[in-house]
Design a protein around this motif. Structure first.
Motif, short mmCIF file in Angstrom:
data_model
loop_
_atom_site.label_atom_id
_atom_site.label_comp_id
_atom_site.label_asym_id
_atom_site.label_seq_id
_atom_site.Cartn_x
_atom_site.Cartn_y
_atom_site.Cartn_z
N MET A 146 -30.66 -16.42 48.48
CA MET A 146 -30.12 -16.02 49.77
C MET A 146 -29.79 -14.53 49.74
SD MET A 146 -27.14 -17.80 51.95
CE MET A 146 -26.07 -17.93 50.54
N MET A 147 -30.33 -13.84 50.70
CA MET A 147 -30.17 -12.39 50.71
C MET A 147 -28.77 -11.99 51.17
SD MET A 147 -33.73 -10.80 51.96
CE MET A 147 -33.62 -11.33 53.66
N LEU A 148 -28.44 -10.75 50.86
CA LEU A 148 -27.19 -10.15 51.30
C LEU A 148 -27.59 -9.01 52.23
CD1 LEU A 148 -24.28 -10.75 50.47
CD2 LEU A 148 -24.48 -8.99 48.73
N ILE A 149 -27.24 -9.14 53.49
CA ILE A 149 -27.75 -8.20 54.48
C ILE A 149 -26.62 -7.28 54.96
CG2 ILE A 149 -28.78 -8.03 56.79
CD1 ILE A 149 -30.17 -10.69 56.21
N PRO A 150 -26.86 -5.98 54.93
CA PRO A 150 -25.80 -5.05 55.34
C PRO A 150 -25.70 -4.96 56.85
CG PRO A 150 -27.74 -3.84 54.61
CD PRO A 150 -28.08 -5.29 54.47
N CYS A 151 -24.56 -5.36 57.40
CA CYS A 151 -24.31 -5.22 58.83
C CYS A 151 -23.47 -3.96 59.02
CB CYS A 151 -23.55 -6.44 59.36
SG CYS A 151 -22.99 -6.23 61.06
N PRO A 152 -23.83 -3.11 59.95
CA PRO A 152 -23.08 -1.87 60.11
C PRO A 152 -21.62 -2.10 60.51
CG PRO A 152 -24.72 -2.13 61.86
CD PRO A 152 -24.97 -3.20 60.86
N PHE A 153 -21.32 -3.26 61.04
CA PHE A 153 -19.94 -3.53 61.46
C PHE A 153 -19.19 -4.42 60.47
CE2 PHE A 153 -22.29 -2.63 65.34
CZ PHE A 153 -21.53 -1.58 65.83
N CYS A 154 -19.91 -5.36 59.83
CA CYS A 154 -19.24 -6.37 59.02
C CYS A 154 -19.43 -6.16 57.52
CB CYS A 154 -19.74 -7.76 59.39
SG CYS A 154 -19.75 -8.08 61.15
N GLY A 155 -20.25 -5.21 57.12
CA GLY A 155 -20.53 -5.05 55.70
C GLY A 155 -21.62 -6.01 55.25
N HIS A 156 -21.69 -6.24 53.94
CA HIS A 156 -22.72 -7.12 53.40
C HIS A 156 -22.35 -8.56 53.67
CE1 HIS A 156 -23.89 -3.45 51.30
NE2 HIS A 156 -25.07 -4.04 51.09
N ARG A 157 -23.26 -9.27 54.31
CA ARG A 157 -22.99 -10.67 54.64
C ARG A 157 -24.18 -11.53 54.24
NH1 ARG A 157 -17.92 -11.32 55.30
NH2 ARG A 157 -18.42 -13.32 56.26
N ASN A 158 -23.90 -12.84 54.03
CA ASN A 158 -24.97 -13.76 53.64
C ASN A 158 -26.02 -13.91 54.74
OD1 ASN A 158 -24.24 -14.48 51.07
ND2 ASN A 158 -22.94 -16.18 51.73
N GLU A 159 -27.25 -14.01 54.28
CA GLU A 159 -28.38 -14.23 55.18
C GLU A 159 -28.15 -15.39 56.15
OE1 GLU A 159 -31.83 -14.87 52.77
OE2 GLU A 159 -32.85 -15.98 54.34
N SER A 160 -27.41 -16.41 55.70
CA SER A 160 -27.22 -17.59 56.55
C SER A 160 -26.44 -17.27 57.82
CB SER A 160 -26.53 -18.70 55.76
OG SER A 160 -25.36 -18.21 55.15
N GLU A 161 -25.80 -16.11 57.90
CA GLU A 161 -25.09 -15.74 59.13
C GLU A 161 -26.03 -15.09 60.14
OE1 GLU A 161 -21.77 -13.23 58.21
OE2 GLU A 161 -20.84 -14.71 56.90
N PHE A 162 -27.26 -14.81 59.74
CA PHE A 162 -28.16 -14.03 60.58
C PHE A 162 -29.32 -14.88 61.11
CE2 PHE A 162 -26.06 -11.10 57.79
CZ PHE A 162 -25.89 -9.94 58.54
N THR A 163 -29.86 -14.45 62.20
CA THR A 163 -31.10 -15.03 62.72
C THR A 163 -32.18 -13.97 62.58
OG1 THR A 163 -29.86 -16.35 64.31
CG2 THR A 163 -32.20 -16.00 64.78
N TYR A 164 -33.31 -14.40 62.05
CA TYR A 164 -34.40 -13.45 61.80
C TYR A 164 -35.03 -13.02 63.11
CZ TYR A 164 -38.73 -11.69 59.68
OH TYR A 164 -39.78 -10.91 59.27
N GLY A 165 -35.23 -11.72 63.26
CA GLY A 165 -35.82 -11.22 64.50
C GLY A 165 -37.24 -10.72 64.33
N GLY A 166 -37.78 -10.85 63.13
CA GLY A 166 -39.16 -10.44 62.92
C GLY A 166 -39.29 -8.96 62.64
N PRO A 167 -40.50 -8.58 62.18
CA PRO A 167 -40.75 -7.17 61.90
C PRO A 167 -40.66 -6.34 63.18
CG PRO A 167 -42.46 -8.56 60.96
CD PRO A 167 -41.65 -9.42 61.85
N VAL A 168 -40.25 -5.10 63.01
CA VAL A 168 -40.13 -4.21 64.17
C VAL A 168 -41.53 -3.84 64.63
CG1 VAL A 168 -39.33 -1.98 64.96
CG2 VAL A 168 -37.92 -3.33 63.39
N LYS A 169 -41.79 -4.06 65.92
CA LYS A 169 -43.08 -3.69 66.48
C LYS A 169 -43.00 -2.29 67.06
CE LYS A 169 -44.54 -8.22 68.15
NZ LYS A 169 -44.98 -8.86 69.39
#
Ligand SMILES: [Zn+2]
Lengths: 85, 974
Positions: free
Chosen positions: A1-24
């Protein structure tokens, strides 16, 4: 499980996020683009073997849509190329 | 009768005998035993049959490396395929061997041995491929006989999944791990220590070593006590395997005996700043003929049984080794008074310190074991010089072998760290780390006690930025090895196993290479070597050695196969934790749920986990009668339903109008405050995303409603657009689904009911026309009244705060009684919307249709230059491809019900379909079955007859407009 840096919340578990796909690329003006370019925009998703810029929605957190660069080989979250936005 | 228990010593509790059953027989062991040690104490030698050949097998190892004896636990804590060496003995435990029936002594599958020569590597792939592997698979699985899954969940507890965070996660509580934990703990870090054995100590438990002049286990006890006294050492888990090393230093820990007896097992997801891998090393076996016979055991395992469990694994042992570590075992055997007949050492020169440990035991240097006598138990060995000369038969009942030590690199390798072949240790050791982790002690190839303590302390000092502490004094041991990848002396005949669990022999590997499978990953899959539950912990390096020998290349060039989780088997239950769906995804309720249940409502899930009433049955009614009664109330009198689950979002900001114009297909920005408009949202590729109603509350304030099931999707869609495409637009989205509840009264008597309830809002057709709303009071409660209709009747949607909802509901039911009001469930709502031809996402909208197909071209704005999905819809419709369009169907026989989803084919023939029935209901206004369907070119085929093709019948139906009731919409506008 990845640790994703949120600019507001800091590093959070991937399970808190929804994947939005690669940037087009930016959405082209649909009235000023060819059929081919429109279909290309809709259907072609970047899928590199290496760093990819992608979006995640901190849906179970602050609600931010954030952008990271992730190396698809390792899941490492990396610096984007220097010429990237 | 524990006739093999030594009279003294060991870490077992002699005062606490435990009764257990194995393959139907009663035995007694002691508290502190594993199932394996208890079986050995009872002199049970034949404990298993092998996977492919059903050869008799005994206990080989002492921990998770065990390749031979897998058992199935029975009873309340049923569990399949456990290594007997990792099962902690418990009173009343019942276990049986897998792979044999009815028992390992009398195994019907053993006939396979007679055909052993006919079952080469890849046998299954070559033989059972016509016409399909799946034809043979069930039979082969059964014959292979690994235990089946338990039939029911465990009765006396539950599983649990937990998250934890640590500055330093130490894996393994042997000397290196304890030392690392002490240093990190003293530095004040949050330390998480997990160890797979029942007690801390690691290899120290199995050996007789001293630390600082005292028994090593005293140091272990002191260390554990110190760690327990530190509040920053958050977890000290025993009987807990770290089984997966995932990305971003996330590791999985399976705690098998949590203190809380209600918790069967607990799975931890630990996020660690730094990981210290003190996972030790596994001894590997030697490869010689008949090296799988019961009584052939790893030397280190025998050492554990003697020292830890006070069990004599045999009465007269022969040792076979290519390295020094076996000599320490010989010394322990001598100290326990167990006879050692000889040491067979493949090396020409045995170091002096090793000779001293052997004492008066004869050493045959430069020699190898070329054969083992005895099928169900070792009765003796045949020994020869490495070339095959000078054979000698030695009587023994135990053959202990050691082929060297393999650092337990599984987790390091899972973390994507590189391995490198170390010539001096003749094995693979960790090289470059890919994540924040470091291997110490045996896991790093530092096999001596002194180097384990040192590397453990160093790693922790470095991780915490503290000084290196003084280390306790220990005797420095040395270790040397001369690799012996297989015994190929003249006269060495018989199967020499590389992977005992999967019955893979040297010949199998040779055959795989001969047939062109020469990459180590291919050899693994073709022979199945290393693919058992033990993941080849004792055998994998020998397979690499066999490939290297045969190809004549260094082991480094052969490389290892990929290590994958789990490191040890993990119950599915532990991975899942408490994930019964109501715990993970609880139902959502409205304030009326209790009332509904009290009223006997049959509840449905209405999407997004909302529970709504399906229908309200009364005694003596059929299902259809119930639905008809609710429908008639709405068509003829008045009904009420709870519309609270609809998604609701408040949008504020200067650019909301512009934004709504972008996400809806129709124009929204022209709405005036107090008005509302039905709208359709598309995805960018032109498919229908959702439909709902937008209301303008004020100049810059709007309320958008969505369907129940798609509220979250629409929310994500809006936020993504606003945050990524239009960050400069001034729009704020607030989900208010749970802040507004609504009761919708509908039917020709709805206005009369509203008057009876009492309201300060002018509800006349002019005062509050269709598609408008007003704020005020209803029945004395603050409410917003909205004139939308999902039934086709005059409707008032009464929106109130949740705290007023139950009150409002009860007042509606009371005031409605004279009008014959009925609460309406989702079944009746479905009928009412079908009668009106209102679309339903998931029925008529299936991912292929667009608004034009649904006869809603009017909603696709032509004025707007752009909106989400516009270009794609235009593109899709170009080229005049045949489209399936929404129609109404009247079955020719009004009593014919067409199943929803039934295909329409030309003439009802067996041929490609031209559409499908999306909904079929009993219409109370027409008193017959009516249906909606998607039909090729349906818009231009009204009054044709089409046919639904069922399995045993066809149903003819006439095509018409998809509206069966009030086509002008006069009633809902009234
Ligand atoms: Zn956040």
């Amino acid at each position: 499980m990845m640790l994703i840096p949120c600019p507001f919340c800091g590093h959070r578990n991937e399970s808190e996020f929804t994947y939005g796909g690669p940037v087009k690329p930016d959405r082209p003006d649909p009235n000023a683009t060819s059929d081919e370019d429109w279909v290309e925009y809709l259907t072609t998703v970047p899928n590199p073997f290496g760093p990819v810029q992608e979006r995640w929605w901190h849906a179970r957190g602050c609600g931010t849509w954030l952008t990271i660069w992730r190396d698809t080989r390792t899941h490492d979250i990396v610096e984007g190329p220097s010429d990237a936005e | 009768m524990q006739n093999r228990r030594l009279p003294s010593g060991g870490g077992i509790d002699r005062g606490r005998p435990l009764a257990f059953r194995f393959n139907g027989k009663e035995y007694t062991g002691l508290s502190g035993d594993t199932l394996a040690s208890a079986l050995l104490a009872n002199n049970v030698r034949l404990t298993a049959r092998s996977f492919k050949y059903h050869r008799p097998r005994g206990i080989v190892g002492s921990g998770p490396e065990e390749p031979a004896t897998l058992v199935e636990l029975e009873g309340r804590r049923a569990s399949a395929n456990q290594a007997a060496t990792t099962v902690r003995l418990a009173d009343g435990m019942s276990a049986r061997s897998v792979n044999c029936w009815p028992s390992p002594g009398l195994d019907m599958g053993a006939v396979n041995q007679l055909f052993a020569g006919l079952i080469p590597a890849g046998f299954y792939y070559k033989t059972f491929k016509w016409p399909s592997w799946h034809l043979y698979e069930p039979m082969i699985r059964k014959a292979a006989g690994l235990a089946g899954a338990p039939e029911a969940p465990p009765l006396d507890g539950h599983f649990e999944a937990v998250h934890a965070h640590a500055d330093v996660l130490v894996v393994g509580a042997g000397p290196a791990g304890l030392m690392a934990a002490l240093v990190a703990g003293r530095a004040g870090c949050r330390v998480f220590l997990a160890d797979e054995r029942a007690e801390a100590g690691g290899s120290l438990l199995d050996r007789r070593l001293e630390i600082a002049g005292k028994p090593a286990l005293d140091w272990v006890a002191d260390s554990v006590a110190e760690l327990k006294s530190m509040p920053n050492v958050t977890h000290l888990l025993q009987d807990a395997s770290v089984w997966a090393y995932r990305e971003h230093n996330c590791l999985m820990v399976n705690e098998r005996s949590p203190a809380n007896s209600n918790v069967l097992e607990r799975n931890w997801r630990v996020r660690a700043g730094q990981v210290i891998l003190a996972t030790g090393a596994f001894e590997r076996g030697l490869v010689f003929p008949e090296n799988d016979r019961p009584g052939v055991m790893l030397a280190s395992a025998a050492q554990a049984y003697v020292n830890r469990f006070a069990v004599m694994p045999g009465e007269r042992a022969v040792f076979f080794a290519n390295n020094d570590s076996a000599y320490g075992v010989v010394a322990d055997f001598r100290a326990s008074g167990i006879e050692v007949a000889a040491i067979v050492d493949s090396r020409d020169v045995v170091p002096d310190f090793a000779r001293k440990l052997a004492g008066d035991v004869p050493i045959r240097a430069g020699s190898v074991v070329i054969g083992v006598r005895g099928k169900r138990a070792v009765r003796g060995v045949t020994v020869a010089e490495r070339g095959g000369h000078g054979t000698e038969k030695i009587y023994c009942d135990l053959l202990l072998h050691s082929g060297g030590w393999n650092p337990t690199v599984h987790l390091f390798s899972q973390s994507r760290g590189n391995l490198r072949y170390d010539e001096s240790l003749a094995t693979f050791v960790p090289d470059e780390a890919a994540q924040a982790c470091v291997s110490v002690g045996g896991a790093a190839g530092k096999l001596s006690l002194a180097s384990a303590l040192r590397t453990g302390a160093e790693a922790a000092a470095k991780a915490t930025g503290t000084e290196m502490p003084n280390l306790p004094a220990v005797v420095e041991e040395s270790y040397s090895i001369a690799p012996l990848w297989q015994v190929d002396a003249r006269g060495a005949k018989g199967k020499a196993f590389l992977d005992i669990q999967n019955d893979v022999t040297v010949d199998d590997v040779h055959l795989a290479l001969l047939e062109g499978y020469d990459n180590v990953e291919h050899v693994k899959r073709y022979t199945t070597g290393g693919m058992g539950f033990d993941q080849g912990k004792t055998g994998n390096i020998n397979i690499i050695g066999a490939i290297a020998l045969q190809k004549g290349v260094p082991l480094q060039d052969v490389g290892t196969t990929t290590f994958r989780p789990p490191y040890t088997p993990v119950s599915f239950g532990a991975i899942g934790g408490i994930r019964e769906e109501n715990v993970v995804l609880p139902y959502r309720h409205t304030p009326v749920t209790r009332w509904n249940l009290d009223r006997g409502a049959f509840m449905y899930e209405a999407g997004a986990r909302w529970r709504r009433p399906g229908y309200f049955p009364r005694d003596g009614e059929t299902f259809q009668e119930t639905v008809n009664r609710e429908c008639r109330a709405v068509r003829e009198g008045v009904g009420v339903y709870d519309g609270s689950p609809l998604g609701k979002f408040e949008l504020k900001g200067r650019d909301v109008g512009r934004f709504l114009d972008h996400i809806y297909t129709n124009l929204m920005s022209t709405l005036k405050a107090g008005q509302c408009r039905y709208g359709l949202m598309l995805t960018e590729d032109g498919l229908i995303l959702d439909d709902g109603v937008a209301m303008r509350l004020g100049e810059h304030r709007w309320l958008v409603s969505t369907s129940t099931a798609h509220a979250d999707t629409v929310h994500g869609h809006m936020e993504e657009l606003l945050q990524t495409q239009f960050p400069e637009w001034n729009v704020y989205v607030t989900p208010v689904t749970s802040q507004w509840n609504n009761a919708t009264v509908c039917g020709p008597k709805a206005r009369e009911l509203m008057a009876a309830l009492g309201t300060d809002i002018d509800l006349s057709p002019k005062g509050l026309p269709f598609m408008s709303f007003a704020d005020g009071h209803v029945a004395g409660l603050p409410a917003r009244v909205v004139r939308v209709s999902f039934t086709g009747e005059l409707s008032f949607e009464l929106n109130v705060a949740p705290r007023h909802m139950r009150d409002l509901w009860e007042r509606i039911m009371e005031a409605g009684e004279p009008f014959g009001i009925e609460p309406v469930g989702s079944e009746a709502s479905h009928v009412l919307r079908v009668e009106k031809g209102f679309l339903s996402l998931g029925h008529e909208v299936d991912g292929t249709v667009d608004a034009h197909d649904l006869g809603m071209s009017w909603i696709m704005s032509k004025k707007k230059r752009d909106y989400v999905g516009k270009r794609s819809v235009e593109l899709r419709r170009r080229g005049n491809a045949i489209r399936r369009e929404l129609v109404g169907l009247l079955p020719v026989d009004p009593n014919d019900q067409i199943p929803e989803g039934a295909p329409l084919t030309p003439g009802g023939e067996r041929c490609p379909t031209e559409g499908l029935v999306t909904a079929c209901v009993w219409s109370v206004v027409l008193d017959r079955w009516v249906a909606l369907a998607l039909l090729e070119n349906g818009l231009s085929r009204h009054s044709e007859t089409v046919h639904a093709r069922l399995k045993n019948a066809t149903i003819a139906a006439d095509v018409m407009e998809p509206v069966f009731h009030d086509p002008e919409g006069l009633r809902m506008r009234s």
